[in-house]
Design a protein around this motif. Structure first.
Motif, PDB file in Angstrom:
ATOM      1  N   ILE A  57      49.490  98.908 108.570  1.00 30.29           N
ATOM      2  CA  ILE A  57      50.469  99.645 109.362  1.00 30.29           C
ATOM      3  C   ILE A  57      50.538 101.088 108.889  1.00 30.29           C
ATOM      4  O   ILE A  57      50.644 102.024 109.687  1.00 30.29           O
ATOM      5  CB  ILE A  57      51.853  98.967 109.269  1.00 30.29           C
ATOM      6  CG1 ILE A  57      51.774  97.539 109.844  1.00 30.29           C
ATOM      7  CG2 ILE A  57      52.900  99.776 110.021  1.00 30.29           C
ATOM      8  CD1 ILE A  57      53.067  96.761 109.701  1.00 30.29           C
ATOM      9  N   SER A  58      50.495 101.294 107.574  1.00 30.53           N
ATOM     10  CA  SER A  58      50.491 102.643 107.019  1.00 30.53           C
ATOM     11  C   SER A  58      49.541 102.682 105.828  1.00 30.53           C
ATOM     12  O   SER A  58      49.144 101.649 105.298  1.00 30.53           O
ATOM     13  CB  SER A  58      51.901 103.074 106.589  1.00 30.53           C
ATOM     14  OG  SER A  58      52.297 102.377 105.427  1.00 30.53           O
ATOM     15  N   SER A  59      49.187 103.880 105.406  1.00 28.62           N
ATOM     16  CA  SER A  59      48.209 104.040 104.329  1.00 28.62           C
ATOM     17  C   SER A  59      48.728 103.549 102.985  1.00 28.62           C
ATOM     18  O   SER A  59      47.947 103.267 102.072  1.00 28.62           O
ATOM     19  CB  SER A  59      47.804 105.513 104.217  1.00 28.62           C
ATOM     20  OG  SER A  59      48.947 106.324 103.954  1.00 28.62           O
ATOM     21  N   ASN A  60      50.042 103.443 102.818  1.00 34.36           N
ATOM     22  CA  ASN A  60      50.629 102.993 101.552  1.00 34.36           C
ATOM     23  C   ASN A  60      50.765 101.480 101.467  1.00 34.36           C
ATOM     24  O   ASN A  60      51.173 100.954 100.434  1.00 34.36           O
ATOM     25  CB  ASN A  60      51.999 103.641 101.330  1.00 34.36           C
ATOM     26  CG  ASN A  60      51.893 105.131 101.091  1.00 34.36           C
ATOM     27  OD1 ASN A  60      50.937 105.602 100.476  1.00 34.36           O
ATOM     28  ND2 ASN A  60      52.860 105.883 101.594  1.00 34.36           N
ATOM     29  N   ASP A  61      50.456 100.773 102.546  1.00 36.25           N
ATOM     30  CA  ASP A  61      50.561  99.312 102.522  1.00 36.25           C
ATOM     31  C   ASP A  61      49.397  98.705 101.738  1.00 36.25           C
ATOM     32  O   ASP A  61      48.354  99.337 101.544  1.00 36.25           O
ATOM     33  CB  ASP A  61      50.547  98.754 103.942  1.00 36.25           C
ATOM     34  CG  ASP A  61      51.763  99.185 104.747  1.00 36.25           C
ATOM     35  OD1 ASP A  61      52.699  99.727 104.134  1.00 36.25           O
ATOM     36  OD2 ASP A  61      51.764  98.991 105.970  1.00 36.25           O
ATOM     37  N   LYS A  62      49.596  97.454 101.313  1.00 33.71           N
ATOM     38  CA  LYS A  62      48.553  96.698 100.624  1.00 33.71           C
ATOM     39  C   LYS A  62      48.340  95.375 101.364  1.00 33.71           C
ATOM     40  O   LYS A  62      49.269  94.597 101.516  1.00 33.71           O
ATOM     41  CB  LYS A  62      48.943  96.428  99.171  1.00 33.71           C
ATOM     42  CG  LYS A  62      49.090  97.680  98.324  1.00 33.71           C
ATOM     43  CD  LYS A  62      49.506  97.330  96.905  1.00 33.71           C
ATOM     44  CE  LYS A  62      49.702  98.576  96.059  1.00 33.71           C
ATOM     45  NZ  LYS A  62      50.119  98.238  94.669  1.00 33.71           N
ATOM     46  N   PHE A  63      47.125  95.151 101.806  1.00 29.07           N
ATOM     47  CA  PHE A  63      46.776  93.953 102.549  1.00 29.07           C
ATOM     48  C   PHE A  63      45.592  93.300 101.848  1.00 29.07           C
ATOM     49  O   PHE A  63      44.492  93.863 101.799  1.00 29.07           O
ATOM     50  CB  PHE A  63      46.429  94.325 103.995  1.00 29.07           C
ATOM     51  CG  PHE A  63      46.284  93.151 104.925  1.00 29.07           C
ATOM     52  CD1 PHE A  63      46.623  91.862 104.542  1.00 29.07           C
ATOM     53  CD2 PHE A  63      45.803  93.344 106.209  1.00 29.07           C
ATOM     54  CE1 PHE A  63      46.483  90.789 105.405  1.00 29.07           C
ATOM     55  CE2 PHE A  63      45.655  92.278 107.094  1.00 29.07           C
ATOM     56  CZ  PHE A  63      45.992  90.995 106.670  1.00 29.07           C
ATOM     57  N   LYS A  64      45.795  92.101 101.271  1.00 27.42           N
ATOM     58  CA  LYS A  64      44.758  91.466 100.464  1.00 27.42           C
ATOM     59  C   LYS A  64      44.547  90.018 100.888  1.00 27.42           C
ATOM     60  O   LYS A  64      45.462  89.362 101.378  1.00 27.42           O
ATOM     61  CB  LYS A  64      45.140  91.514  98.981  1.00 27.42           C
ATOM     62  CG  LYS A  64      45.220  92.918  98.401  1.00 27.42           C
ATOM     63  CD  LYS A  64      45.561  92.904  96.923  1.00 27.42           C
ATOM     64  CE  LYS A  64      46.982  92.473  96.658  1.00 27.42           C
ATOM     65  NZ  LYS A  64      47.341  92.572  95.227  1.00 27.42           N
ATOM     66  N   ILE A  65      43.336  89.548 100.640  1.00 25.85           N
ATOM     67  CA  ILE A  65      43.000  88.152 100.892  1.00 25.85           C
ATOM     68  C   ILE A  65      42.273  87.622  99.653  1.00 25.85           C
ATOM     69  O   ILE A  65      41.449  88.329  99.059  1.00 25.85           O
ATOM     70  CB  ILE A  65      42.136  87.996 102.159  1.00 25.85           C
ATOM     71  CG1 ILE A  65      41.871  86.521 102.446  1.00 25.85           C
ATOM     72  CG2 ILE A  65      40.837  88.781 102.054  1.00 25.85           C
ATOM     73  CD1 ILE A  65      41.244  86.275 103.803  1.00 25.85           C
ATOM     74  N   GLY A  66      42.613  86.400  99.242  1.00 25.82           N
ATOM     75  CA  GLY A  66      42.052  85.863  98.012  1.00 25.82           C
ATOM     76  C   GLY A  66      41.617  84.417  98.151  1.00 25.82           C
ATOM     77  O   GLY A  66      42.068  83.683  99.042  1.00 25.82           O
ATOM     78  N   LEU A  67      40.743  84.016  97.244  1.00 27.98           N
ATOM     79  CA  LEU A  67      40.238  82.651  97.205  1.00 27.98           C
ATOM     80  C   LEU A  67      40.015  82.258  95.753  1.00 27.98           C
ATOM     81  O   LEU A  67      39.477  83.047  94.964  1.00 27.98           O
ATOM     82  CB  LEU A  67      38.921  82.535  97.976  1.00 27.98           C
ATOM     83  CG  LEU A  67      38.199  81.185  97.892  1.00 27.98           C
ATOM     84  CD1 LEU A  67      38.954  80.131  98.689  1.00 27.98           C
ATOM     85  CD2 LEU A  67      36.762  81.312  98.420  1.00 27.98           C
ATOM     86  N   GLN A  68      40.445  81.053  95.388  1.00 33.28           N
ATOM     87  CA  GLN A  68      40.120  80.528  94.061  1.00 33.28           C
ATOM     88  C   GLN A  68      39.775  79.045  94.162  1.00 33.28           C
ATOM     89  O   GLN A  68      40.441  78.287  94.865  1.00 33.28           O
ATOM     90  CB  GLN A  68      41.258  80.711  93.062  1.00 33.28           C
ATOM     91  CG  GLN A  68      40.930  80.077  91.699  1.00 33.28           C
ATOM     92  CD  GLN A  68      41.813  80.562  90.579  1.00 33.28           C
ATOM     93  OE1 GLN A  68      41.515  81.556  89.930  1.00 33.28           O
ATOM     94  NE2 GLN A  68      42.900  79.854  90.335  1.00 33.28           N
ATOM     95  N   ILE A  69      38.733  78.655  93.435  1.00 34.58           N
ATOM     96  CA  ILE A  69      38.323  77.258  93.337  1.00 34.58           C
ATOM     97  C   ILE A  69      38.490  76.825  91.888  1.00 34.58           C
ATOM     98  O   ILE A  69      37.917  77.434  90.983  1.00 34.58           O
ATOM     99  CB  ILE A  69      36.859  77.073  93.783  1.00 34.58           C
ATOM    100  CG1 ILE A  69      36.663  77.605  95.211  1.00 34.58           C
ATOM    101  CG2 ILE A  69      36.468  75.609  93.702  1.00 34.58           C
ATOM    102  CD1 ILE A  69      35.221  77.597  95.666  1.00 34.58           C
TER     103      ILE A  69
END
Length: 360
Positions: free
Chosen positions: A183-195
């Motif tokens: 939405i804005s440059s200061n946002d943080k959008f992350k995706i993760g995976l752990q096995i």
């Protein structure tokens, strides 16, 4: 040679109560840990911030700077035995030459005052680094050691010590979503995976041929930190909101019998005070048990991030974090009396942690 009959107290309790649907009791320390992650409903794979990353998604260590230490007391599982003591200790630090981050953690569980004295520890060594600017990966080596009571045919009292040990490997991945999806440059959008437990290891007992599969877990999560970019007050953002979601699949021996759609929300005020709500749920992939007292569960929590460098005029960044969570065991309270062994009707609902991050 005397034949040992292992008194698997927790194995009996956990399987009969369906706290987990996999064989063995090595999953006792395989539930939610570390207070901030617990108060977010055990939805932390996509968040992967701080030293908590060692447990939830080791790839998140790569984003840390400097040195960090964390202590947490309590766990996100309801224990029915008296005097259950669960403590987590973790440190992380950047390796020289910018080759990555490493972390060391110890998870301990014991019940010294119970007649069936037992203990279980997990020792973990982690390494993570950025593969490219927005993508990081990590691996954790876990060593399990359990000490439990046992009896002999001549002495049925559980006085003889039995031990078991094993190891496993965890693999974690973390990706920061490009800015065109924010939405804005200061946002943080992350995706993760752990096995967890890539090698499908088993816990082997010293005096018997008995083996119990270490539990396996696949965690897929995402998180979004929204910063509305309000005018700062004393150079502090008035509010930021974190949304997190995890899909957690649990089982053993590559047979996943449960999955948890967990989620959490956290509001950070002036970059210091955090208020959060999280919820853990459980769904049976296979009809293995008919009764599960552990879920659903609501989590509530509060956190403080105290910038010691401002308060004490430190030359380098130094942040002290304090977290507290309380659990509302909704399902257990509704079914009180159905699944309570040993006539014990009290369990720990609270967890607490304190940590420090120092960035030279």
């Amino acid at each position: 040679m005397k034949k040992y009959a292992v008194v698997l107290v927790f194995l009996f309790c956990f399987q009969s109560l369906n706290i987990f649907a996999q064989e063995g009791f090595s999953d006792i320390l395989g539930t939610s840990h570390y207070t901030r992650a617990i108060r977010l409903g055990n939805a932390y794979t996509g968040v992967a911030e701080g030293t908590e990353s060692i447990y939830y998604n080791v790839a998140g260590l790569a984003n840390l700077n400097g040195y960090s230490a964390l202590y947490s007391n309590g766990s996100g599982v309801a224990f029915y035995l008296k005097d259950i003591r669960i403590n987590d200790y973790a440190v992380s630090f950047r390796l020289p030459g910018k080759i990555g981050m490493t972390g060391i953690s110890i998870q301990t569980l014991s019940s010294p005052s119970n007649q069936y004295n037992f203990s279980m520890d997990i020792y973990s060594l982690s390494y993570a680094r950025k593969v490219i600017s927005d993508f990081s990966a990590g691996i954790t080596f876990n060593y399990y050691y359990a000490k439990i009571p046992a009896s002999t045919t001549s002495n049925p009292e559980p006085t003889t010590g039995e031990s078991a040990s094993s190891f496993d490997l965890n693999l974690g991945l973390l990706y920061n979503i490009p800015e065109n999806l924010k939405i804005s440059s200061n946002d943080k959008f992350k995706i993760g995976l752990q096995i967890k437990n890539l090698l499908n290891s088993s816990l082997s007992y010293r005096f018997t041929d008995f083996k119990a599969h270490l539990f396996q877990e696949i965690r897929a999560g995402l998180s979004y930190m929204y910063n509305p970019n309000f005018e700062k007050v004393y150079d502090l953002a008035p509010i930021m909101v974190l949304f997190s979601f995890d899909a957690v699949f649990q089982g053993a021996d590559y047979d996943f019998t449960e999955w948890q759609p967990n989620y959490g929300i956290e509001a950070t005020l002036f970059e210091v005070l955090q208020l959060s709500y999280g919820r853990e749920n459980e769904n049976q992939i296979k009809e293995t048990y008919s009764y599960s007292p552990q879920h659903p569960v609501n989590r509530f929590g509060i956190g403080l991030n105290i910038p010691l460098n401002y308060l004490l005029d430190f030359k380098y960044d130094c942040n002290l974090s304090v977290n507290y969570s309380i659990s509302d065991w909704q399902k257990i309270d509704e079914d009180k009396g159905i699944g309570y062994p040993f006539n014990i009707d009290k369990f720990d609902k609270n967890t607490f942690s304190v940590g420090i991050v120092f960035s030279p």
